[in-house]
Scaffold this motif. Sequence first.
Motif, PDB file in Angstrom:
ATOM      1  N   TYR A   1       6.032   9.211   1.358  1.00 21.51           N
ATOM      2  CA  TYR A   1       5.547  10.494   0.847  1.00 21.51           C
ATOM      3  C   TYR A   1       6.531  11.061  -0.186  1.00 21.51           C
ATOM      4  CZ  TYR A   1       2.381  10.720   4.901  1.00 21.51           C
ATOM      5  OH  TYR A   1       1.412  10.468   5.835  1.00 21.51           O
ATOM      6  N   ALA A   2       5.994  11.786  -1.150  1.00 24.66           N
ATOM      7  CA  ALA A   2       6.817  12.468  -2.141  1.00 24.66           C
ATOM      8  C   ALA A   2       6.129  13.765  -2.540  1.00 24.66           C
ATOM      9  CB  ALA A   2       7.034  11.588  -3.368  1.00 24.66           C
ATOM     10  N   ARG A   3       6.868  14.647  -3.181  1.00 25.71           N
ATOM     11  CA  ARG A   3       6.298  15.858  -3.782  1.00 25.71           C
ATOM     12  C   ARG A   3       6.313  15.686  -5.286  1.00 25.71           C
ATOM     13  NH1 ARG A   3       6.411  21.397  -1.277  1.00 25.71           N
ATOM     14  NH2 ARG A   3       6.823  22.124  -3.388  1.00 25.71           N
ATOM     15  N   VAL A   4       5.307  16.242  -5.930  1.00 26.90           N
ATOM     16  CA  VAL A   4       5.238  16.159  -7.389  1.00 26.90           C
ATOM     17  C   VAL A   4       6.515  16.712  -8.014  1.00 26.90           C
ATOM     18  CG1 VAL A   4       4.028  17.020  -9.432  1.00 26.90           C
ATOM     19  CG2 VAL A   4       2.722  16.222  -7.446  1.00 26.90           C
TER      20      VAL A   4
ATOM     21  N   ARG B   1       5.880   0.174  -3.293  1.00 25.86           N
ATOM     22  CA  ARG B   1       4.688  -0.120  -4.093  1.00 25.86           C
ATOM     23  C   ARG B   1       3.695   1.036  -4.102  1.00 25.86           C
ATOM     24  NH1 ARG B   1       3.731  -6.572  -3.863  1.00 25.86           N
ATOM     25  NH2 ARG B   1       5.829  -7.168  -3.236  1.00 25.86           N
ATOM     26  N   TRP B   2       3.890   2.015  -3.203  1.00 21.09           N
ATOM     27  CA  TRP B   2       2.989   3.168  -3.130  1.00 21.09           C
ATOM     28  C   TRP B   2       3.806   4.435  -2.888  1.00 21.09           C
ATOM     29  CZ3 TRP B   2      -2.470   3.097  -3.328  1.00 21.09           C
ATOM     30  CH2 TRP B   2      -3.057   1.827  -3.308  1.00 21.09           C
ATOM     31  N   LEU B   3       3.413   5.527  -3.545  1.00 25.17           N
ATOM     32  CA  LEU B   3       3.907   6.861  -3.219  1.00 25.17           C
ATOM     33  C   LEU B   3       2.709   7.769  -2.981  1.00 25.17           C
ATOM     34  CD1 LEU B   3       6.842   7.488  -5.741  1.00 25.17           C
ATOM     35  CD2 LEU B   3       7.008   6.909  -3.308  1.00 25.17           C
ATOM     36  N   ALA B   4       2.771   8.569  -1.918  1.00 24.51           N
ATOM     37  CA  ALA B   4       1.707   9.518  -1.593  1.00 24.51           C
ATOM     38  C   ALA B   4       2.140  10.915  -2.030  1.00 24.51           C
ATOM     39  CB  ALA B   4       1.410   9.503  -0.100  1.00 24.51           C
TER      40      ALA B   4
ATOM     41  N   VAL C   1      -0.373   5.158  -6.614  1.00 27.36           N
ATOM     42  CA  VAL C   1      -0.318   6.543  -6.140  1.00 27.36           C
ATOM     43  C   VAL C   1      -1.487   6.823  -5.210  1.00 27.36           C
ATOM     44  CG1 VAL C   1      -0.383   8.979  -6.816  1.00 27.36           C
ATOM     45  CG2 VAL C   1       0.846   7.313  -8.235  1.00 27.36           C
ATOM     46  N   ILE C   2      -1.191   7.478  -4.105  1.00 29.60           N
ATOM     47  CA  ILE C   2      -2.214   8.058  -3.236  1.00 29.60           C
ATOM     48  C   ILE C   2      -2.210   9.556  -3.501  1.00 29.60           C
ATOM     49  CG2 ILE C   2      -3.100   8.289  -0.892  1.00 29.60           C
ATOM     50  CD1 ILE C   2      -0.947   6.209  -0.104  1.00 29.60           C
ATOM     51  N   GLY C   3      -3.310  10.083  -3.994  1.00 29.22           N
ATOM     52  CA  GLY C   3      -3.420  11.517  -4.186  1.00 29.22           C
ATOM     53  C   GLY C   3      -4.033  12.168  -2.964  1.00 29.22           C
ATOM     54  N   ASN C   4      -3.377  13.170  -2.420  1.00 29.61           N
ATOM     55  CA  ASN C   4      -3.881  13.909  -1.259  1.00 29.61           C
ATOM     56  C   ASN C   4      -4.417  15.265  -1.723  1.00 29.61           C
ATOM     57  OD1 ASN C   4      -3.189  11.965   0.706  1.00 29.61           O
ATOM     58  ND2 ASN C   4      -1.066  12.644   0.680  1.00 29.61           N
ATOM     59  N   TYR C   5      -5.660  15.559  -1.356  1.00 30.68           N
ATOM     60  CA  TYR C   5      -6.346  16.770  -1.812  1.00 30.68           C
ATOM     61  C   TYR C   5      -6.920  17.512  -0.608  1.00 30.68           C
ATOM     62  CZ  TYR C   5      -6.158  13.936  -6.050  1.00 30.68           C
ATOM     63  OH  TYR C   5      -5.725  13.146  -7.079  1.00 30.68           O
ATOM     64  N   ILE C   6      -6.948  18.838  -0.709  1.00 28.01           N
ATOM     65  CA  ILE C   6      -7.460  19.673   0.380  1.00 28.01           C
ATOM     66  C   ILE C   6      -8.564  20.575  -0.156  1.00 28.01           C
ATOM     67  CG2 ILE C   6      -6.931  21.411   2.125  1.00 28.01           C
ATOM     68  CD1 ILE C   6      -4.067  20.452   2.156  1.00 28.01           C
ATOM     69  N   PHE C   7      -9.686  20.596   0.522  1.00 26.06           N
ATOM     70  CA  PHE C   7     -10.787  21.501   0.213  1.00 26.06           C
ATOM     71  C   PHE C   7     -10.875  22.581   1.294  1.00 26.06           C
ATOM     72  CE2 PHE C   7     -12.292  17.324  -1.458  1.00 26.06           C
ATOM     73  CZ  PHE C   7     -12.209  17.635  -2.806  1.00 26.06           C
TER      74      PHE C   7
END
Length: 506
Positions: free
Chosen positions: A306-309, A326-329, A366-372
């Motif tokens: 995990y990372a923060r923008v 290989r991936w950052l969320a 990149v894994i983008g995490n979004y909240i609705f």
Amino acid sequence: MAEGGLDLLLINPGGRERVYQQLGRELTAIEPPLWCRLIAGYARDRGLTVEILDSEALALGPAQVGRAVAERRPVLAVMVAFGHQPSASTQTMVAAGEACRAIKAACPGQPLLIAGGHPSALPERTLAEEAVDFVCKGEGPVTVVQLVQALKGPGPDLAAIEGLVWRRAPGGPAVINRAAPLIADLDADLHGEVWDLLPMARYRAHNWQCFGDLAARQPYASIYTSLGCPYSCSFCCINAPFESNRYRMRAPERVVAEVDHLHRRYGVATFKIVDEMFVLNERHVRAICEGLIGLGYAERLNLWAYARVDTVRPALLGLLRRAGFRWLALGIESGSAHVRDGADKRLRQDDIVAVVRRIQDAGIAVIGNYIFGLPDDTPQTMRATLDLAKELNCEFANFYSAMAYPGSRLHALAERNGWPLPEGWSGYSQHSYDCRPLPTGTMTAAEVLRFRDGAFHEYFANPRYLDMLAQRFGAEARAHVEAMAAHKLRRWLLEPCIEPVLEATA
């Protein structure tokens, strides 16, 4: 001492299909239970005999768990309801509760404690509602060891056990003891080096982590490099067991040694870093990366974290990739600056786009995490979030509905304002049949959920996304995602006739 000499049995609850419906069969990860490991290592270092029963990995039902505890008869059985991410603790409570009742049915006199983020957030309620003798309020190791030692002695002094929640008499009020101190030396006391207690052949990575080679999901392991988070996002409950925003780090050389041990002993090349915020302290990250590169086989590793923008440093990206990341969320959360600010995520949209592109240019997916459904969301701002997700076109995306998880500020706000909450703990799962997100000022919970489910299918059916996936990972990955997106989750909240929101706001 109990028959057979077992002091402590730590139990990881299962119930994947209750939480994920049909997605739990093949698509989700099965992770080594971090807090079972950490408590077990702490207890074993102090001379206790310990076993771990990972009922999730072994696919054991509640009755089987009850029989296993009855056969072992430990001095203390502990249900460890932490989950594999902060929000997952509440979701695990359904399976944890069922297993606790089965344990008490199989051996009524068995001392039983429950620990985890959810019990820490709601200790008195947990003691009242669950079939347990004790609740742990806090991270757990100190409380568990003190309780075992007390139960092994004559006339245990329960009032002296730090972090324990208990009753002086059956049916009496809950007694909450003074808090246990947070453990300062993670490497000495919370190393978790008890891999021999786990069914290592049973663990598997998420499907997306191995898009380039789906057969590489096993063997798999998850490790940690830090505990806690210094931030305070309104929707997050990560610090419920710690009761502070303290951020503790392991020595980088110990992290690297653990990766090397797992690779050489169990053949693991696919890893998750479970830290809620790995890419945060540049010196810490740099030292871990340099150590992994020094192992000589980093090109064979596949790690995600995990990372923060706002904490991703461009200078680190090449190093992370050479170290096997290989991936950052990324927690992008919303396409609306106003909604992000309300959730204490003050990020500029231009920065989000730029950071995602830099990560991808470094060869990291990149894994983008979004909240609705955050408190300030409207149909228009949620549409902006989906449009941003499609513009970014990350290699994978997670779409969440805003949940008032126990231990978060949103939960306190929901209770204060009388907002409707899920009727059962499984309703806090994003993928469960009875999922019930928060309403907003302009939208019902059902409308938020309908938008979320529609957004999932719109994103993963997008030709631009599928073409990118095939180009990046191959035709097999594209076909896999198309099969994944064909799964339609059943939702109790959406079975009545509710006008769709997604199309109306497009």
